[in-house]
Structures are given as structure tokens and as C-alpha cells.
Design a protein around this motif. Sequence first.
Motif, PDB file in Angstrom:
ATOM      1  N   SER A 122      -9.062   0.429  -9.643  1.00 48.26           N
ATOM      2  CA  SER A 122      -8.845   1.862  -9.798  1.00 48.26           C
ATOM      3  C   SER A 122      -9.957   2.439 -10.666  1.00 48.26           C
ATOM      4  O   SER A 122     -10.630   1.721 -11.410  1.00 48.26           O
ATOM      5  CB  SER A 122      -7.477   2.148 -10.437  1.00 48.26           C
ATOM      6  OG  SER A 122      -7.451   1.690 -11.783  1.00 48.26           O
ATOM      7  N   TYR A 123     -10.130   3.765 -10.561  1.00 51.93           N
ATOM      8  CA  TYR A 123     -11.190   4.439 -11.308  1.00 51.93           C
ATOM      9  C   TYR A 123     -10.780   5.891 -11.512  1.00 51.93           C
ATOM     10  O   TYR A 123     -10.330   6.554 -10.577  1.00 51.93           O
ATOM     11  CB  TYR A 123     -12.505   4.364 -10.522  1.00 51.93           C
ATOM     12  CG  TYR A 123     -13.744   4.651 -11.329  1.00 51.93           C
ATOM     13  CD1 TYR A 123     -14.246   3.719 -12.217  1.00 51.93           C
ATOM     14  CD2 TYR A 123     -14.430   5.858 -11.189  1.00 51.93           C
ATOM     15  CE1 TYR A 123     -15.400   3.963 -12.951  1.00 51.93           C
ATOM     16  CE2 TYR A 123     -15.575   6.112 -11.917  1.00 51.93           C
ATOM     17  CZ  TYR A 123     -16.052   5.162 -12.806  1.00 51.93           C
ATOM     18  OH  TYR A 123     -17.190   5.415 -13.531  1.00 51.93           O
ATOM     19  N   HIS A 124     -10.929   6.352 -12.742  1.00 46.40           N
ATOM     20  CA  HIS A 124     -10.583   7.736 -13.073  1.00 46.40           C
ATOM     21  C   HIS A 124     -11.701   8.293 -13.929  1.00 46.40           C
ATOM     22  O   HIS A 124     -12.115   7.661 -14.907  1.00 46.40           O
ATOM     23  CB  HIS A 124      -9.248   7.786 -13.824  1.00 46.40           C
ATOM     24  CG  HIS A 124      -8.911   9.136 -14.357  1.00 46.40           C
ATOM     25  ND1 HIS A 124      -8.249   9.339 -15.556  1.00 46.40           N
ATOM     26  CD2 HIS A 124      -9.138  10.387 -13.855  1.00 46.40           C
ATOM     27  CE1 HIS A 124      -8.090  10.629 -15.772  1.00 46.40           C
ATOM     28  NE2 HIS A 124      -8.621  11.287 -14.758  1.00 46.40           N
ATOM     29  N   GLU A 169     -12.467  16.423 -11.386  1.00 41.46           N
ATOM     30  CA  GLU A 169     -11.881  15.159 -11.810  1.00 41.46           C
ATOM     31  C   GLU A 169     -11.523  14.351 -10.576  1.00 41.46           C
ATOM     32  O   GLU A 169     -11.132  14.910  -9.547  1.00 41.46           O
ATOM     33  CB  GLU A 169     -10.638  15.433 -12.663  1.00 41.46           C
ATOM     34  CG  GLU A 169     -10.117  14.254 -13.440  1.00 41.46           C
ATOM     35  CD  GLU A 169      -9.063  14.666 -14.471  1.00 41.46           C
ATOM     36  OE1 GLU A 169      -8.584  13.799 -15.210  1.00 41.46           O
ATOM     37  OE2 GLU A 169      -8.724  15.877 -14.525  1.00 41.46           O
ATOM     38  N   TRP A 192      -9.638  10.525  -9.059  1.00 39.30           N
ATOM     39  CA  TRP A 192      -8.842   9.317  -9.225  1.00 39.30           C
ATOM     40  C   TRP A 192      -9.021   8.484  -7.966  1.00 39.30           C
ATOM     41  O   TRP A 192      -8.965   9.013  -6.845  1.00 39.30           O
ATOM     42  CB  TRP A 192      -7.365   9.655  -9.388  1.00 39.30           C
ATOM     43  CG  TRP A 192      -6.999  10.438 -10.600  1.00 39.30           C
ATOM     44  CD1 TRP A 192      -6.493   9.985 -11.777  1.00 39.30           C
ATOM     45  CD2 TRP A 192      -7.076  11.866 -10.734  1.00 39.30           C
ATOM     46  NE1 TRP A 192      -6.263  11.022 -12.641  1.00 39.30           N
ATOM     47  CE2 TRP A 192      -6.620  12.184 -12.027  1.00 39.30           C
ATOM     48  CE3 TRP A 192      -7.502  12.899  -9.884  1.00 39.30           C
ATOM     49  CZ2 TRP A 192      -6.565  13.500 -12.490  1.00 39.30           C
ATOM     50  CZ3 TRP A 192      -7.458  14.203 -10.349  1.00 39.30           C
ATOM     51  CH2 TRP A 192      -6.997  14.497 -11.637  1.00 39.30           C
ATOM     52  N   SER A 231      -7.951   4.572  -6.136  1.00 39.73           N
ATOM     53  CA  SER A 231      -7.241   3.304  -6.172  1.00 39.73           C
ATOM     54  C   SER A 231      -7.466   2.605  -4.839  1.00 39.73           C
ATOM     55  O   SER A 231      -7.254   3.202  -3.778  1.00 39.73           O
ATOM     56  CB  SER A 231      -5.737   3.525  -6.411  1.00 39.73           C
ATOM     57  OG  SER A 231      -5.051   2.288  -6.499  1.00 39.73           O
ATOM     58  N   TRP A 239      -9.653  13.899  -5.290  1.00 36.89           N
ATOM     59  CA  TRP A 239     -10.909  14.487  -5.748  1.00 36.89           C
ATOM     60  C   TRP A 239     -10.653  15.973  -5.921  1.00 36.89           C
ATOM     61  O   TRP A 239     -10.445  16.694  -4.959  1.00 36.89           O
ATOM     62  CB  TRP A 239     -11.994  14.227  -4.705  1.00 36.89           C
ATOM     63  CG  TRP A 239     -13.363  14.702  -5.047  1.00 36.89           C
ATOM     64  CD1 TRP A 239     -13.879  15.955  -4.860  1.00 36.89           C
ATOM     65  CD2 TRP A 239     -14.418  13.930  -5.629  1.00 36.89           C
ATOM     66  NE1 TRP A 239     -15.182  16.006  -5.287  1.00 36.89           N
ATOM     67  CE2 TRP A 239     -15.541  14.768  -5.767  1.00 36.89           C
ATOM     68  CE3 TRP A 239     -14.524  12.596  -6.042  1.00 36.89           C
ATOM     69  CZ2 TRP A 239     -16.752  14.321  -6.301  1.00 36.89           C
ATOM     70  CZ3 TRP A 239     -15.726  12.156  -6.571  1.00 36.89           C
ATOM     71  CH2 TRP A 239     -16.822  13.017  -6.691  1.00 36.89           C
ATOM     72  N   ILE A 248      -2.696   4.229 -12.585  1.00 36.06           N
ATOM     73  CA  ILE A 248      -2.651   5.557 -11.964  1.00 36.06           C
ATOM     74  C   ILE A 248      -1.368   5.654 -11.144  1.00 36.06           C
ATOM     75  O   ILE A 248      -1.093   4.785 -10.299  1.00 36.06           O
ATOM     76  CB  ILE A 248      -3.875   5.798 -11.050  1.00 36.06           C
ATOM     77  CG1 ILE A 248      -5.184   5.672 -11.854  1.00 36.06           C
ATOM     78  CG2 ILE A 248      -3.799   7.176 -10.399  1.00 36.06           C
ATOM     79  CD1 ILE A 248      -6.434   5.844 -11.011  1.00 36.06           C
ATOM     80  N   ARG A 288      -0.093  10.457  -7.495  1.00 35.08           N
ATOM     81  CA  ARG A 288      -1.364  11.170  -7.568  1.00 35.08           C
ATOM     82  C   ARG A 288      -2.021  11.250  -6.189  1.00 35.08           C
ATOM     83  O   ARG A 288      -2.801  12.165  -5.907  1.00 35.08           O
ATOM     84  CB  ARG A 288      -2.285  10.446  -8.541  1.00 35.08           C
ATOM     85  CG  ARG A 288      -3.633  11.085  -8.770  1.00 35.08           C
ATOM     86  CD  ARG A 288      -3.539  12.339  -9.596  1.00 35.08           C
ATOM     87  NE  ARG A 288      -3.122  12.078 -10.964  1.00 35.08           N
ATOM     88  CZ  ARG A 288      -2.992  13.039 -11.883  1.00 35.08           C
ATOM     89  NH1 ARG A 288      -3.249  14.307 -11.563  1.00 35.08           N
ATOM     90  NH2 ARG A 288      -2.590  12.751 -13.118  1.00 35.08           N
TER      91      ARG A 288
END
Length: 218
Positions: free
Chosen positions: A46-48, A69, A71, A73, A80, A197, A201
Motif C-alpha cells: 500500500s502507499y499513501h 492526495e 491511496w 493498495s 486519486w 488503509i 477508501r
Amino acid sequence: MRDTQTRRPSSLALAASALGLTLMAPLAMANEAAERLTERLDPLESYHASFEQQILDGSGERLQDARGEMWLSRPGLLRWEVEAPYTQTVVSDGNDVYLYDPDLEQVTIQALDERVTHTPALLLSGQVSELTESYDVEYEQDSGDDVFTLVPTSADTLFEQLQLIFDGNMLTELWMTDSTGQRTAITFSNAERNGDIDDARFEFDIPDGTDVIREDRR
């Protein structure tokens, strides 16, 4: 932008050419670059991050700025959100991609097929093996950063070159160049890798009164 430079062939490369080894060295280098990229992306779950995005024309003149911003996964989940100067949201739930424009009160729904995953944001949420099979990968270091340049092997893509720039294991920049020479530069900040996350989301509830355009699966 960290452009990939064309280097003058060395005497060793010329000797290899004379011995008929011209295909072996580039292949080994390409495989090594793909392996390095796999090492960066395989552990990514994951990346935020926050992001700033610039669109530049072929001469480098700035055409548009945006920030927002994101997120991510893996596999296949993405949110986005562009916050300024306009609002726009892209959500992938693993099956479909929702492109929502609140100003137009319109959402477009596309299948998460090969064409859609060739867009940079969604590309990162896919399988690493598919990524390295669909792109020629080059690697270089620039001021301590690891720079991966990806060139699509198929003509059916939305860009001609993509660069992923890492500081260690953290993705810090993404550059895309299309066929007109226009470049999109995305810089990430306040990034969190492999944090928790909420799955909610990556769900998108279509607001009441929104026009829905659904593209058929191919």
C-alpha cells in the motif's frame, strides 16, 4: 526531469559487437533493470501520499498545476483525489474505474482492463510481472536517486515514456511523456508505505443526480 542520456559506446562494447555479442549485453542490462524495479515494487502493498502535479509542453513551459492526495493498495485498488485548482476523483475498486467530475456532475465508469492500467496512477497498483513484461526497463542513478525509465513495448498506450524515481524504497517522483512531447510531472510528499488503509477508501458511491457514462468492456 532526469532525462535518460544516450552514451557514446565504449571500446568494450565495440569489441563485443565485433564478436557478435551485441544482443547479450543489452539483454543482461535490461534484465538487471527489471529485477531492480521488481525489488522496489514487489514488497509494496500500500502507499499513501500527497502529490503535486505539473503539466509541461514540449518546450518545458508550464501549462497546468494541481495538487491532491492518493491511496494505493495492491492489487488493483486506487483512490486519486485532485483537490486544487479543480476537484476530481479517480477510484479503482479492482474491477471498475470511476472518474468523477463534480463540476460537471458526471462519472465515467471503465473496466479495469489493459488499456486503463496503462495510465501511470493505475499502473503502480498492478502486478509487477505484468509491468516488466509490458515495458522495456532502463535503470540509472541520479544524485543518489534510483531512476527507472519504462518504454511501452506496445503502441496501444497513452504515453511514450514513464520514469519512476525512488529515494531508497520510497517513490518520490513520476514523470510521463506522451506522443506530443507533453510531460506530466508528479512529486510525492508525506508518503507512507505499507500502512493500513481502510478498504472503504476504494469504494465509490455515485452521488444522487450524477450523470453516469459506462464504457463497455472490450
